[in-house]
Design a protein around this motif. Sequence first.
Motif, PDB file in Angstrom:
ATOM      1  N   HIS A   1       0.834  -1.207   0.000  1.00 11.40           N
ATOM      2  CA  HIS A   1       0.000   0.000   0.000  1.00 11.40           C
ATOM      3  C   HIS A   1       0.870   1.260   0.000  1.00 11.40           C
ATOM      4  N   ILE A   2       1.872   1.308   0.856  1.00 15.66           N
ATOM      5  CA  ILE A   2       2.745   2.477   0.950  1.00 15.66           C
ATOM      6  C   ILE A   2       3.558   2.653  -0.330  1.00 15.66           C
TER       7      ILE A   2
ATOM      8  N   ASN B   1       2.764   1.875  -3.254  1.00 17.68           N
ATOM      9  CA  ASN B   1       1.897   2.273  -4.359  1.00 17.68           C
ATOM     10  C   ASN B   1       1.178   3.590  -4.076  1.00 17.68           C
ATOM     11  N   GLY B   2       1.770   4.416  -3.229  1.00 17.82           N
ATOM     12  CA  GLY B   2       1.260   5.765  -3.004  1.00 17.82           C
ATOM     13  C   GLY B   2       0.368   5.927  -1.792  1.00 17.82           C
ATOM     14  N   GLY B   3       0.264   4.925  -0.936  1.00 21.20           N
ATOM     15  CA  GLY B   3      -0.566   5.029   0.257  1.00 21.20           C
ATOM     16  C   GLY B   3       0.059   5.921   1.316  1.00 21.20           C
ATOM     17  N   ASN B   4      -0.723   6.256   2.329  1.00 22.93           N
ATOM     18  CA  ASN B   4      -0.281   7.132   3.400  1.00 22.93           C
ATOM     19  C   ASN B   4       0.500   6.337   4.450  1.00 22.93           C
ATOM     20  N   PRO B   5       1.809   6.599   4.592  1.00 20.01           N
ATOM     21  CA  PRO B   5       2.592   5.881   5.597  1.00 20.01           C
ATOM     22  C   PRO B   5       2.321   6.350   7.029  1.00 20.01           C
ATOM     23  N   LYS B   6       1.543   7.418   7.193  1.00 17.97           N
ATOM     24  CA  LYS B   6       1.270   7.952   8.531  1.00 17.97           C
ATOM     25  C   LYS B   6      -0.090   7.535   9.068  1.00 17.97           C
ATOM     26  N   SER B   7      -0.750   6.562   8.423  1.00 16.88           N
ATOM     27  CA  SER B   7      -2.065   6.129   8.893  1.00 16.88           C
ATOM     28  C   SER B   7      -1.935   5.409  10.228  1.00 16.88           C
ATOM     29  N   SER B   8      -3.047   5.266  10.920  1.00 10.76           N
ATOM     30  CA  SER B   8      -3.018   4.630  12.244  1.00 10.76           C
ATOM     31  C   SER B   8      -2.642   3.158  12.143  1.00 10.76           C
ATOM     32  N   ILE B   9      -3.056   2.474  11.064  1.00 12.82           N
ATOM     33  CA  ILE B   9      -2.689   1.061  10.906  1.00 12.82           C
ATOM     34  C   ILE B   9      -1.183   0.929  10.694  1.00 12.82           C
ATOM     35  N   ALA B  10      -0.578   1.898  10.004  1.00 15.84           N
ATOM     36  CA  ALA B  10       0.874   1.868   9.802  1.00 15.84           C
ATOM     37  C   ALA B  10       1.601   2.002  11.138  1.00 15.84           C
ATOM     38  N   GLY B  11       1.114   2.879  12.002  1.00 17.05           N
ATOM     39  CA  GLY B  11       1.726   3.030  13.323  1.00 17.05           C
ATOM     40  C   GLY B  11       1.572   1.779  14.166  1.00 17.05           C
ATOM     41  N   PHE B  12       0.389   1.162  14.096  1.00 13.51           N
ATOM     42  CA  PHE B  12       0.145  -0.075  14.839  1.00 13.51           C
ATOM     43  C   PHE B  12       1.081  -1.189  14.366  1.00 13.51           C
TER      44      PHE B  12
ATOM     45  N   THR C   1      13.756 -15.529   6.817  1.00 10.13           N
ATOM     46  CA  THR C   1      14.103 -14.657   5.689  1.00 10.13           C
ATOM     47  C   THR C   1      13.013 -13.628   5.448  1.00 10.13           C
ATOM     48  N   SER C   2      11.753 -14.058   5.505  1.00 12.47           N
ATOM     49  CA  SER C   2      10.637 -13.141   5.322  1.00 12.47           C
ATOM     50  C   SER C   2      10.623 -12.066   6.401  1.00 12.47           C
ATOM     51  N   VAL C   3      10.834 -12.466   7.641  1.00 13.00           N
ATOM     52  CA  VAL C   3      10.834 -11.509   8.749  1.00 13.00           C
ATOM     53  C   VAL C   3      11.987 -10.510   8.601  1.00 13.00           C
ATOM     54  N   LEU C   4      13.168 -10.993   8.253  1.00 10.84           N
ATOM     55  CA  LEU C   4      14.317 -10.098   8.095  1.00 10.84           C
ATOM     56  C   LEU C   4      14.112  -9.136   6.925  1.00 10.84           C
ATOM     57  N   LEU C   5      13.549  -9.626   5.818  1.00 11.25           N
ATOM     58  CA  LEU C   5      13.246  -8.738   4.692  1.00 11.25           C
ATOM     59  C   LEU C   5      12.229  -7.673   5.091  1.00 11.25           C
ATOM     60  N   SER C   6      11.199  -8.071   5.844  1.00 12.52           N
ATOM     61  CA  SER C   6      10.191  -7.085   6.251  1.00 12.52           C
ATOM     62  C   SER C   6      10.788  -6.055   7.213  1.00 12.52           C
ATOM     63  N   LEU C   7      11.713  -6.462   8.063  1.00 15.83           N
ATOM     64  CA  LEU C   7      12.388  -5.496   8.933  1.00 15.83           C
ATOM     65  C   LEU C   7      13.220  -4.507   8.116  1.00 15.83           C
ATOM     66  N   TYR C   8      13.911  -5.030   7.084  1.00 14.08           N
ATOM     67  CA  TYR C   8      14.711  -4.166   6.216  1.00 14.08           C
ATOM     68  C   TYR C   8      13.808  -3.180   5.467  1.00 14.08           C
ATOM     69  N   ILE C   9      12.713  -3.688   4.888  1.00 11.53           N
ATOM     70  CA  ILE C   9      11.793  -2.825   4.144  1.00 11.53           C
ATOM     71  C   ILE C   9      11.219  -1.753   5.066  1.00 11.53           C
ATOM     72  N   SER C  10      10.826  -2.138   6.255  1.00 10.91           N
ATOM     73  CA  SER C  10      10.284  -1.194   7.230  1.00 10.91           C
ATOM     74  C   SER C  10      11.303  -0.116   7.558  1.00 10.91           C
ATOM     75  N   MET C  11      12.551  -0.521   7.752  1.00 12.91           N
ATOM     76  CA  MET C  11      13.613   0.425   8.060  1.00 12.91           C
ATOM     77  C   MET C  11      13.823   1.399   6.903  1.00 12.91           C
ATOM     78  N   ARG C  12      13.837   0.898   5.664  1.00 13.40           N
ATOM     79  CA  ARG C  12      14.028   1.760   4.494  1.00 13.40           C
ATOM     80  C   ARG C  12      12.862   2.736   4.327  1.00 13.40           C
ATOM     81  N   LEU C  13      11.632   2.249   4.500  1.00 15.84           N
ATOM     82  CA  LEU C  13      10.465   3.130   4.365  1.00 15.84           C
ATOM     83  C   LEU C  13      10.457   4.191   5.460  1.00 15.84           C
ATOM     84  N   GLU C  14      10.847   3.798   6.668  1.00 17.14           N
ATOM     85  CA  GLU C  14      10.895   4.764   7.771  1.00 17.14           C
ATOM     86  C   GLU C  14      11.973   5.815   7.522  1.00 17.14           C
TER      87      GLU C  14
END
Length: 176
Positions: A94-95, A97-108, A150-163
């Motif tokens: 979602h993020i 593809n142009g979604g809002n990274p500051k939504s409440s679900i993103a924070g959760f 591997t999936s968890v580590l990739l998601s942590l990396y993606i989260s870090m890059r997006l943040e």
Amino acid sequence: MTPQEKVRLTWFVNIAVVCLGFGLMMPAMRIDAEGGGIKGFIMAFITPGPSSYSILSSVRALIKNAAVMDILLGITVFLFSVVLPIVKLGLFYHILNGGNPKSSIAGFVHRWGRFSMLDVYIVAILILTIRSLPGGAQIKPSWGLILFTTSVLLSLYISMRLETRASESNRVKTIR
């Protein structure tokens, strides 16, 4: 975010989704009741049924058990190891593809998403604690655990890059 970085992160999300799917369904650990003599023979009867356990089959076994603590543990592992990673990867799509990274679900998801490695810790502790059982039986990690990790580590990396990208864009907006 540059278009190249967006494409790269989207590929990482795709890889993480595939690894998560296979990691949940493939065996995460294998119990081998090898060994000779009467102990190995007895061990084969102590652990009847399949000798490989996936994350989903372990959750199902915990929830099917009538004990309240097992049901609570099964629900906890299901929420943090199945539901939360799926929601988190969907949020990344979602993020990107142009979604809002500051939504409440993103924070959760950002706050609680770190616990999606919960069952990796549980399986790792189990493997380290019961590395070798009586009668030569052993618990060995399997491909499902590696793919899930591997999936968890990739998601942590993606989260870090997006943040990082979000904080950089906020800094640029503040300076203007």
